[in-house]
Each structure stands twice: as C-alpha cells, then as structure tokens.
Design an enzyme around this catalytic site. Structure first.
Site, PDB file in Angstrom:
ATOM      1  N   TYR A  60       0.720  -1.161   0.002  1.00  0.00           N
ATOM      2  CA  TYR A  60       0.133   0.056   0.023  1.00  0.00           C
ATOM      3  C   TYR A  60       1.045   1.370  -0.035  1.00  0.00           C
ATOM      4  O   TYR A  60       1.445   1.684   1.045  1.00  0.00           O
ATOM      5  CB  TYR A  60      -0.968   0.106   1.339  1.00  0.00           C
ATOM      6  CG  TYR A  60      -1.761  -1.148   1.302  1.00  0.00           C
ATOM      7  CD1 TYR A  60      -2.187  -1.867   0.238  1.00  0.00           C
ATOM      8  CD2 TYR A  60      -2.500  -1.391   2.588  1.00  0.00           C
ATOM      9  CE1 TYR A  60      -2.844  -3.148   0.398  1.00  0.00           C
ATOM     10  CE2 TYR A  60      -3.533  -2.404   2.568  1.00  0.00           C
ATOM     11  CZ  TYR A  60      -3.754  -3.313   1.470  1.00  0.00           C
ATOM     12  OH  TYR A  60      -4.530  -4.366   1.651  1.00  0.00           O
ATOM     13  N   HIS A 127      -0.120 -12.012   1.235  1.00  0.00           N
ATOM     14  CA  HIS A 127      -0.983 -11.033   0.681  1.00  0.00           C
ATOM     15  C   HIS A 127      -1.581 -11.954  -0.425  1.00  0.00           C
ATOM     16  O   HIS A 127      -2.860 -12.030  -0.779  1.00  0.00           O
ATOM     17  CB  HIS A 127      -0.458  -9.910   0.112  1.00  0.00           C
ATOM     18  CG  HIS A 127      -1.516  -8.724  -0.007  1.00  0.00           C
ATOM     19  ND1 HIS A 127      -0.835  -7.400   0.059  1.00  0.00           N
ATOM     20  CD2 HIS A 127      -2.675  -8.787  -0.325  1.00  0.00           C
ATOM     21  CE1 HIS A 127      -1.769  -6.770  -0.208  1.00  0.00           C
ATOM     22  NE2 HIS A 127      -3.034  -7.436  -0.318  1.00  0.00           N
ATOM     23  N   SER A 206     -12.959  -5.681   1.773  1.00  0.00           N
ATOM     24  CA  SER A 206     -14.011  -4.813   0.735  1.00  0.00           C
ATOM     25  C   SER A 206     -15.603  -5.431   0.932  1.00  0.00           C
ATOM     26  O   SER A 206     -16.355  -5.881   0.103  1.00  0.00           O
ATOM     27  CB  SER A 206     -13.586  -5.366  -0.679  1.00  0.00           C
ATOM     28  OG  SER A 206     -12.656  -4.663  -1.092  1.00  0.00           O
ATOM     29  N   PRO A 207     -16.036  -5.515   2.307  1.00  0.00           N
ATOM     30  CA  PRO A 207     -17.192  -6.011   2.608  1.00  0.00           C
ATOM     31  C   PRO A 207     -18.359  -5.123   2.027  1.00  0.00           C
ATOM     32  O   PRO A 207     -19.518  -5.451   1.968  1.00  0.00           O
ATOM     33  CB  PRO A 207     -17.275  -5.800   4.165  1.00  0.00           C
ATOM     34  CG  PRO A 207     -16.499  -4.683   4.241  1.00  0.00           C
ATOM     35  CD  PRO A 207     -15.210  -4.847   3.661  1.00  0.00           C
ATOM     36  N   LEU A 208     -17.973  -3.800   1.517  1.00  0.00           N
ATOM     37  CA  LEU A 208     -19.108  -2.715   1.035  1.00  0.00           C
ATOM     38  C   LEU A 208     -18.714  -2.817  -0.502  1.00  0.00           C
ATOM     39  O   LEU A 208     -19.034  -1.842  -1.158  1.00  0.00           O
ATOM     40  CB  LEU A 208     -18.997  -1.302   1.650  1.00  0.00           C
ATOM     41  CG  LEU A 208     -19.126  -1.242   3.133  1.00  0.00           C
ATOM     42  CD1 LEU A 208     -18.786   0.080   3.533  1.00  0.00           C
ATOM     43  CD2 LEU A 208     -20.622  -1.920   3.363  1.00  0.00           C
ATOM     44  N   GLY A 211     -16.883  -0.050  -2.035  1.00  0.00           N
ATOM     45  CA  GLY A 211     -17.628   1.170  -1.893  1.00  0.00           C
ATOM     46  C   GLY A 211     -18.866   1.018  -2.371  1.00  0.00           C
ATOM     47  O   GLY A 211     -19.651   2.216  -2.310  1.00  0.00           O
ATOM     48  N   PHE A 212     -19.162   0.220  -3.121  1.00  0.00           N
ATOM     49  CA  PHE A 212     -20.315   0.301  -4.120  1.00  0.00           C
ATOM     50  C   PHE A 212     -21.813   0.250  -3.255  1.00  0.00           C
ATOM     51  O   PHE A 212     -22.752   1.011  -3.644  1.00  0.00           O
ATOM     52  CB  PHE A 212     -20.486  -1.182  -4.802  1.00  0.00           C
ATOM     53  CG  PHE A 212     -21.736  -1.126  -5.690  1.00  0.00           C
ATOM     54  CD1 PHE A 212     -21.844  -0.210  -7.161  1.00  0.00           C
ATOM     55  CD2 PHE A 212     -22.735  -2.119  -5.512  1.00  0.00           C
ATOM     56  CE1 PHE A 212     -22.938  -0.333  -7.827  1.00  0.00           C
ATOM     57  CE2 PHE A 212     -23.905  -1.772  -6.374  1.00  0.00           C
ATOM     58  CZ  PHE A 212     -24.117  -1.313  -7.257  1.00  0.00           C
ATOM     59  N   PHE A 213     -21.725  -0.213  -2.276  1.00  0.00           N
ATOM     60  CA  PHE A 213     -22.846  -0.428  -1.127  1.00  0.00           C
ATOM     61  C   PHE A 213     -22.935   0.782  -0.310  1.00  0.00           C
ATOM     62  O   PHE A 213     -23.800   0.974   0.539  1.00  0.00           O
ATOM     63  CB  PHE A 213     -22.754  -1.642  -0.381  1.00  0.00           C
ATOM     64  CG  PHE A 213     -23.026  -2.885  -1.200  1.00  0.00           C
ATOM     65  CD1 PHE A 213     -24.407  -3.057  -1.944  1.00  0.00           C
ATOM     66  CD2 PHE A 213     -22.141  -3.939  -1.462  1.00  0.00           C
ATOM     67  CE1 PHE A 213     -24.840  -4.096  -2.745  1.00  0.00           C
ATOM     68  CE2 PHE A 213     -22.476  -4.889  -2.438  1.00  0.00           C
ATOM     69  CZ  PHE A 213     -23.702  -5.061  -2.996  1.00  0.00           C
ATOM     70  N   GLY A 216     -23.817   3.220  -4.589  1.00  0.00           N
ATOM     71  CA  GLY A 216     -24.232   2.775  -5.774  1.00  0.00           C
ATOM     72  C   GLY A 216     -23.220   3.162  -7.173  1.00  0.00           C
ATOM     73  O   GLY A 216     -22.241   3.633  -6.772  1.00  0.00           O
TER      74      GLY A 216
END
Length: 339
Positions: A60, A127, A206-208, A211-213, A216
């Site tokens: 990162y 990783h 990435s549980p969202l 960022g999509f959730f 949208g």
C-alpha cells in the site's frame, strides 16, 4: 457512543475488535493519498471507539501506509491495537509480481517491522499466494519468524482450500483474509467451510463491494485517474446498470430497517458468524461512525434470505487483474526437486 466489542479470531488465542479498519485507501489505489493529519485523526478516533484491529500491507503506497500507521501509533497507542500487515505482492521494475520465497519473506518482515517501528507484528499475512513454489516453503519461514518472536500469528489472503490445508499442517493459520460481500460470495462454497473446519478466523475485506454499497453506481463519477476501481469489471458501463439494481434493492431494504445500505451490507456479514471480522476501509470519520453502527442492526432469518437473493444478479468478474483464490494452488511438496 458505546465501544465496539471484542471477538476471538481463529483458535490460536488472538483477540480483535468485532470490526476492523482497512487502511489501504488512506494511502493507495483508491485515488491520491489522503492528508496525513486527517488519517491519523481517523485512526485515533477508531481506536478510541474500540476498533483496534488495523489492516495494512507493504504494497500500500508502496510502504507509505505502514509509515502512516507508524506515526499514528507512536507512544502508548501501540499497546491498544492488533496490527495486521502483509507481504508477497510487490512491484518489481514497474511490474506487479507475487513472491513467497523464504529469503524474501524474512526481508519483507524485517522491512515492515522497521517501517512500523515495532518489535513484533500481531498478524502477518501472505498477501497473495506464490504458485511457483510449494506453500510449505513459505509457511516454514513464517513459522521460524513466530519462533523468533517477530510475528505472533500467521495469516493467508486469497488462498485456495487445498493451500489453506497444506499451510495449516505446517503451522496453525490464525486467519484467512478474503473478499466477502453481498456481491462477492463465491468463497462460501469451499473456502469458508474449510476455515471453519480448521478453526481459522475469517477476515472479510471489501465488505462494502469496494464502496459500491455506500452510494451505488454514482460512485464512479468520483473516480480519479489513479483509482484502480475504474478498471474493474463490475464498474464498467456494460455491467454497472444491472449492478445498480442490486444497490436499489439493498437501499429499499435498508430504508425499511431504518439504516443505510452500507450498514445493511455490513450487518449481513456480521450475522454470518462469530468467526467473521469485516474490515471496511474509509477515509472519513462520519463514514467510520456509520460502519460501526452496523453492529446494532439486527436481521431476521427471513431478512437475511431476502438480502442474499440479490447476489444472483451481480454482473461482471470480481477482479480484473489479481489472481483469485481459485488460481492459488501451489506445486505439491513431493514434486519439488531441491538442487
């Protein structure tokens, strides 16, 4: 605000907060690095809120995210956190490559310890899996680092079921990190059951849905030229319109529950079991506060089933560049000839 509770991660004795904080987007991949002073303030706020499980990696930046955490964790704060970092994915001569060679494992660990300015890494993940050599070689070196007190616990990321089993036979694996969300559920078939059979904790990145959730399809309007999500299949125009229907449905369901779509998506993961720790990333304190509020959202069996039915309509591959866990088997140890 009540503090976030604690959970056992894996069966080797590690304890972490019920939700972690993914730190990648503070420094890399999702647009330009964010202001250091703001990110340090966010990390301190997270710790004060009880989110003490911090996730980073040497790639990162590269390296700059570990250096950021070094600054944020100076002083007494270090004793309050569980720090997870990773090795094995790197840029060499401008090209992305994966390396699990034992000599590299040791150099990478020493380098992360120095950048983070710590004596011991709490959870050290491979990783990505190096498919050029047996996993036993890599884990063997990590086992030595545990024995030397340089790392406490070993983790894998994006590993296949057979790789997990072989690694666990060399030294107990504490956690497997994998992408798991309402639109990334292929791990449920084989990887999750394998982890549970072996007593390995599950860390969901990435549980969202990257960022999509949170917002949208409109999120793509804010992608910068150096945001690598713009190249990912699910965010392409030919897929995005259909995927927006998933967000719309999640939005409808969350409105009924009196929460946000992202809180519903996180709550769904928290309801998967007491061995699952999501690590949503954010760069804003308000978003962080929303994320931990998901812990108070309670879902019935019927609501869970209704939410899960949405996964069938996702369009586009999960990732466009990285090898996936399905491709992460390594050569059998018995086939390896040592010159």
């Amino acid at each position: 605000m009540s503090k976030v509770g604690r959970m056992k991660l894996g069966s080797e004795g590690m304890e972490v907060s019920l939700q972690g904080l993914g730190c990648m987007s503070m420094s890399a991949f999702y647009g330009p690095p964010k202001p250091e002073i703001d990110m340090i303030a966010l990390i301190h706020h997270a710790i004060q809120s009880g989110v003490t499980f911090l996730d980073t990696s040497d790639i990162y930046g590269p390296h700059t995210n570990e250096l950021l955490l070094r600054k944020a964790l100076r002083g007494e704060t270090r004793e309050k956190v569980e720090l997870g970092t990773k090795f094995g994915a790197r840029f060499s001569e401008g090209k992305f490559e994966i390396c699990g060679d034992p000599s590299y494992v040791r150099v990478a660990c020493e380098s992360s310890l120095k950048r983070l300015d710590i004596d011991c890494i709490d959870l050290y993940y491979q990783h990505r899996i190096d498919t050029r050599l047996p996993i036993e070689f890599t884990i063997g070196e990590l086992k030595k680092l545990v024995e030397e007190g340089k790392i406490k616990y070993i983790g894998l990321s994006e590993a296949s079921a057979s790789t997990i089993r072989r690694a666990h036979a060399v030294h107990p694996i504490t956690a497997v990190q994998l992408e798991w969300s309402l639109w990334s559920r292929d791990v449920e078939e084989e990887i999750i059951p394998t982890c549970r059979e072996l007593g390995i904790g599950i860390v969901a990145y990435s549980p969202l849905g990257r960022g999509f959730f949170s917002s949208g399809a409109k999120m793509v309007e804010n992608f910068t030229k150096d945001d690598y999500r713009q190249h990912m299949p699910r965010f392409q125009p030919e897929n995005l319109e259909q995927n927006q229907t998933i967000f719309d449905r999640v939005n409808e369901l969350s409105t009924k529950k009196g929460c946000t779509p992202s809180q519903l998506a996180l709550a769904w993961l928290h309801h998967q079991g007491n061995d699952v720790c999501p690590i949503p990333g954010t760069t804003k304190i308000d978003n962080f506060n929303q994320n931990i509020a998901a812990l108070s959202v309670k879902l019935t069996k019927e609501e869970m089933e209704e939410i899960e039915s949405l996964a069938d309509i996702v369009k586009g591959a999960r990732t466009g560049r990285e090898p996936t866990w399905k491709e992460s088997d390594t050569p059998p140890l018995s086939s390896w000839k040592i010159e």
